[in-house]
Design a protein around this motif. Structure first.
Motif, PDB file in Angstrom:
ATOM      1  N   LEU A 179       0.840  -1.197   0.000  1.00 40.38           N
ATOM      2  CA  LEU A 179       0.000   0.000   0.000  1.00 40.38           C
ATOM      3  C   LEU A 179       0.876   1.249   0.000  1.00 40.38           C
ATOM      4  O   LEU A 179       0.627   2.201  -0.757  1.00 40.38           O
ATOM      5  CB  LEU A 179      -0.912  -0.007   1.224  1.00 40.38           C
ATOM      6  N   LEU A 180       1.918   1.228   0.826  1.00 41.75           N
ATOM      7  CA  LEU A 180       2.840   2.357   0.885  1.00 41.75           C
ATOM      8  C   LEU A 180       3.536   2.538  -0.456  1.00 41.75           C
ATOM      9  O   LEU A 180       3.707   3.665  -0.939  1.00 41.75           O
ATOM     10  CB  LEU A 180       3.866   2.112   1.999  1.00 41.75           C
ATOM     11  N   GLY A 181       3.922   1.432  -1.078  1.00 41.55           N
ATOM     12  CA  GLY A 181       4.576   1.516  -2.372  1.00 41.55           C
ATOM     13  C   GLY A 181       3.663   2.067  -3.445  1.00 41.55           C
ATOM     14  O   GLY A 181       4.066   2.891  -4.269  1.00 41.55           O
ATOM     15  N   PHE A 182       2.394   1.630  -3.448  1.00 40.76           N
ATOM     16  CA  PHE A 182       1.439   2.096  -4.456  1.00 40.76           C
ATOM     17  C   PHE A 182       1.242   3.608  -4.393  1.00 40.76           C
ATOM     18  O   PHE A 182       1.155   4.278  -5.422  1.00 40.76           O
ATOM     19  CB  PHE A 182       0.068   1.427  -4.246  1.00 40.76           C
ATOM     20  N   TYR A 183       1.165   4.147  -3.197  1.00 41.80           N
ATOM     21  CA  TYR A 183       0.767   5.550  -3.055  1.00 41.80           C
ATOM     22  C   TYR A 183       1.930   6.517  -2.821  1.00 41.80           C
ATOM     23  O   TYR A 183       1.698   7.717  -2.687  1.00 41.80           O
ATOM     24  CB  TYR A 183      -0.257   5.686  -1.927  1.00 41.80           C
ATOM     25  N   THR A 184       3.161   6.008  -2.789  1.00 41.87           N
ATOM     26  CA  THR A 184       4.313   6.904  -2.633  1.00 41.87           C
ATOM     27  C   THR A 184       5.331   6.735  -3.754  1.00 41.87           C
ATOM     28  O   THR A 184       6.144   7.636  -3.981  1.00 41.87           O
ATOM     29  CB  THR A 184       5.038   6.655  -1.297  1.00 41.87           C
ATOM     30  N   GLY A 185       5.351   5.589  -4.426  1.00 46.49           N
ATOM     31  CA  GLY A 185       6.329   5.351  -5.474  1.00 46.49           C
ATOM     32  C   GLY A 185       7.705   4.993  -4.957  1.00 46.49           C
ATOM     33  O   GLY A 185       8.681   5.027  -5.721  1.00 46.49           O
ATOM     34  N   LEU A 194      13.038   1.141   5.255  1.00 45.87           N
ATOM     35  CA  LEU A 194      12.405   2.222   6.024  1.00 45.87           C
ATOM     36  C   LEU A 194      12.499   1.958   7.527  1.00 45.87           C
ATOM     37  O   LEU A 194      12.184   0.872   7.998  1.00 45.87           O
ATOM     38  CB  LEU A 194      10.934   2.347   5.616  1.00 45.87           C
ATOM     39  N   HIS A 195      12.939   2.959   8.277  1.00 48.96           N
ATOM     40  CA  HIS A 195      13.006   2.880   9.733  1.00 48.96           C
ATOM     41  C   HIS A 195      11.857   3.677  10.358  1.00 48.96           C
ATOM     42  O   HIS A 195      11.395   4.669   9.793  1.00 48.96           O
ATOM     43  CB  HIS A 195      14.341   3.438  10.245  1.00 48.96           C
ATOM     44  N   ARG A 196      11.435   3.222  11.529  1.00 50.15           N
ATOM     45  CA  ARG A 196      10.277   3.860  12.160  1.00 50.15           C
ATOM     46  C   ARG A 196      10.485   5.358  12.387  1.00 50.15           C
ATOM     47  O   ARG A 196       9.565   6.156  12.170  1.00 50.15           O
ATOM     48  CB  ARG A 196       9.962   3.186  13.496  1.00 50.15           C
ATOM     49  N   HIS A 197      11.679   5.750  12.798  1.00 49.72           N
ATOM     50  CA  HIS A 197      11.883   7.162  13.135  1.00 49.72           C
ATOM     51  C   HIS A 197      11.882   8.063  11.906  1.00 49.72           C
ATOM     52  O   HIS A 197      11.933   9.290  12.038  1.00 49.72           O
ATOM     53  CB  HIS A 197      13.168   7.349  13.941  1.00 49.72           C
ATOM     54  N   ARG A 198      11.825   7.465  10.702  1.00 52.11           N
ATOM     55  CA  ARG A 198      11.740   8.274   9.483  1.00 52.11           C
ATOM     56  C   ARG A 198      10.286   8.638   9.150  1.00 52.11           C
ATOM     57  O   ARG A 198      10.040   9.342   8.171  1.00 52.11           O
ATOM     58  CB  ARG A 198      12.350   7.518   8.305  1.00 52.11           C
ATOM     59  N   ILE A 199       9.338   8.159   9.939  1.00 53.30           N
ATOM     60  CA  ILE A 199       7.919   8.462   9.697  1.00 53.30           C
ATOM     61  C   ILE A 199       7.484   9.589  10.631  1.00 53.30           C
ATOM     62  O   ILE A 199       7.586   9.473  11.848  1.00 53.30           O
ATOM     63  CB  ILE A 199       7.043   7.210   9.946  1.00 53.30           C
ATOM     64  N   ARG A 205       4.212  12.646   6.825  1.00 57.11           N
ATOM     65  CA  ARG A 205       5.357  12.590   5.925  1.00 57.11           C
ATOM     66  C   ARG A 205       6.260  11.433   6.339  1.00 57.11           C
ATOM     67  O   ARG A 205       6.249  10.991   7.481  1.00 57.11           O
ATOM     68  CB  ARG A 205       6.179  13.885   5.990  1.00 57.11           C
ATOM     69  N   LEU A 206       7.074  10.965   5.376  1.00 49.42           N
ATOM     70  CA  LEU A 206       8.189  10.088   5.728  1.00 49.42           C
ATOM     71  C   LEU A 206       9.418  10.575   4.983  1.00 49.42           C
ATOM     72  O   LEU A 206       9.312  11.252   3.963  1.00 49.42           O
ATOM     73  CB  LEU A 206       7.887   8.614   5.433  1.00 49.42           C
ATOM     74  N   GLU A 229      11.659  13.884   1.029  1.00 52.22           N
ATOM     75  CA  GLU A 229      10.501  13.840   1.921  1.00 52.22           C
ATOM     76  C   GLU A 229       9.275  13.495   1.087  1.00 52.22           C
ATOM     77  O   GLU A 229       9.037  14.090   0.036  1.00 52.22           O
ATOM     78  CB  GLU A 229      10.337  15.203   2.597  1.00 52.22           C
ATOM     79  N   VAL A 230       8.485  12.520   1.558  1.00 56.44           N
ATOM     80  CA  VAL A 230       7.359  12.007   0.781  1.00 56.44           C
ATOM     81  C   VAL A 230       6.066  12.168   1.583  1.00 56.44           C
ATOM     82  O   VAL A 230       5.989  11.722   2.734  1.00 56.44           O
ATOM     83  CB  VAL A 230       7.567  10.519   0.434  1.00 56.44           C
ATOM     84  N   PRO A 231       5.029  12.781   0.998  1.00 55.97           N
ATOM     85  CA  PRO A 231       3.739  12.917   1.707  1.00 55.97           C
ATOM     86  C   PRO A 231       2.999  11.577   1.774  1.00 55.97           C
ATOM     87  O   PRO A 231       3.116  10.738   0.890  1.00 55.97           O
ATOM     88  CB  PRO A 231       2.982  13.924   0.844  1.00 55.97           C
ATOM     89  N   LEU A 232       2.213  11.396   2.836  1.00 56.41           N
ATOM     90  CA  LEU A 232       1.459  10.157   3.041  1.00 56.41           C
ATOM     91  C   LEU A 232      -0.037  10.445   3.031  1.00 56.41           C
ATOM     92  O   LEU A 232      -0.521  11.249   3.836  1.00 56.41           O
ATOM     93  CB  LEU A 232       1.841   9.518   4.382  1.00 56.41           C
ATOM     94  N   PRO A 233      -0.806   9.797   2.156  1.00 56.99           N
ATOM     95  CA  PRO A 233      -2.264   9.929   2.196  1.00 56.99           C
ATOM     96  C   PRO A 233      -2.798   9.414   3.538  1.00 56.99           C
ATOM     97  O   PRO A 233      -2.177   8.537   4.151  1.00 56.99           O
ATOM     98  CB  PRO A 233      -2.734   9.036   1.041  1.00 56.99           C
TER      99      PRO A 233
END
Length: 277
Positions: A179-185, A194-199, A205-206, A229-233
């Motif tokens: 799901l994350l891959g589909f909506y962030t690319g 991906l590490h937790r502290h990057r969210i 954002r992540l 930096e990538v926005p998250l729906p």
């Protein structure tokens, strides 16, 4: 000389001996004076340096490279299959631009793909540039070479229904990752690194910093544009929050789930074969 020619002999600072014969004494003297002058200035390369075999120069170049292990594997395969069979025994000085163009033509005729040919050519060009830099040859033969065009395929996108059907067929642990891959690319290595502290849940954002590679987690991106930096729906952020709420701050978000082997970094080939495909 018995042949009637005049021979000039010059030694460089290392004791190397260089000789050349001429029909006239004046020519031999002029050549010797010019060579001595160039040796004295330190600007004269060894005239015999270019006699080194391509194979031998390649080995020296290869051992000095600083690249990622997976890049070495791919480059090694390209050189073994497309470069060495043609160039191994050639002396470096003897390779001309037209020889390189003829080699490209031979690869086309053997059915090598355009991408494979481009990789083989780029590697050969790097080998030749290094030879120029090291004064083995004076100029690279890899210039103005025509390569077969590489057809650029237009991108293909999943429709929302296609994406949902894939998510429905995945184990719960992988639904969030896809799901994350589909909506962030994000690339696969970015997802699995991906590490937790990057969210940043507060700002939805992540931050893409670490990447999972065959050599493990790398704390630097593939290029400067990759660190971003990538926005998250909202629905993606909600799924991520459920995924990470029990994880330590510095933990990797997506890891193996197999009993007895859980919590390990994902391997690209295994995950694609066992889960995605």
């Amino acid at each position: 000389m018995k042949s009637g020619k005049w021979q000039a002999t010059v030694r460089n600072r290392a004791g190397g001996r260089f000789s050349e014969s001429f029909p006239l004494k004046a020519q031999a003297r002029a050549w010797g004076i010019e060579l001595e002058t160039q040796f004295a200035r330190g600007g004269m390369r060894d005239p015999r340096a270019g006699e080194i075999a391509f194979r031998e120069w390649h080995d020296r170049w290869w051992n000095a490279r600083i690249v990622e292990p997976h890049t070495l594997r791919g480059d090694g395969s390209s050189i073994k299959n497309h470069v060495m069979p043609y160039w191994a025994d050639w002396e470096m000085w003897a390779i001309t631009r037209m020889d390189v163009q003829s080699w490209i033509r031979s690869l086309v005729e053997k059915g090598a793909g355009p991408a494979a040919i481009k990789r083989a050519y780029n590697l050969t060009s790097s080998i030749m540039r290094a030879a120029v830099d090291d004064d083995v040859i004076t100029v690279s033969p890899c210039r103005s070479i025509d390569l077969p065009p590489i057809a650029v395929k237009p991108p293909q996108w999943f429709t929302p229904d296609q994406a949902q059907s894939i998510l429905d067929g995945l184990a719960l642990a992988w639904r969030t990752m896809c799901l994350l891959g589909f909506y962030t690319g994000l690339r696969w290595g970015e997802l699995s690194g991906l590490h937790r502290h990057r969210i940043d849940t507060r700002r939805s954002r992540l931050f893409v910093v670490e990447v999972n590679t065959k050599s493990g987690i790398k704390e630097y991106p593939k290029s400067s544009k990759s660190r971003r930096e990538v926005p998250l729906p909202p629905h993606v952020l909600e799924a991520l929050e459920r995924q990470v709420h029990r994880l330590d701050r510095d933990a990797v978000v997506f890891t193996t789930i197999t009993k007895g082997r859980s919590g390990r970094l994902l391997a690209d080939s295994n995950w694609r074969r066992q889960t995605w495909e």
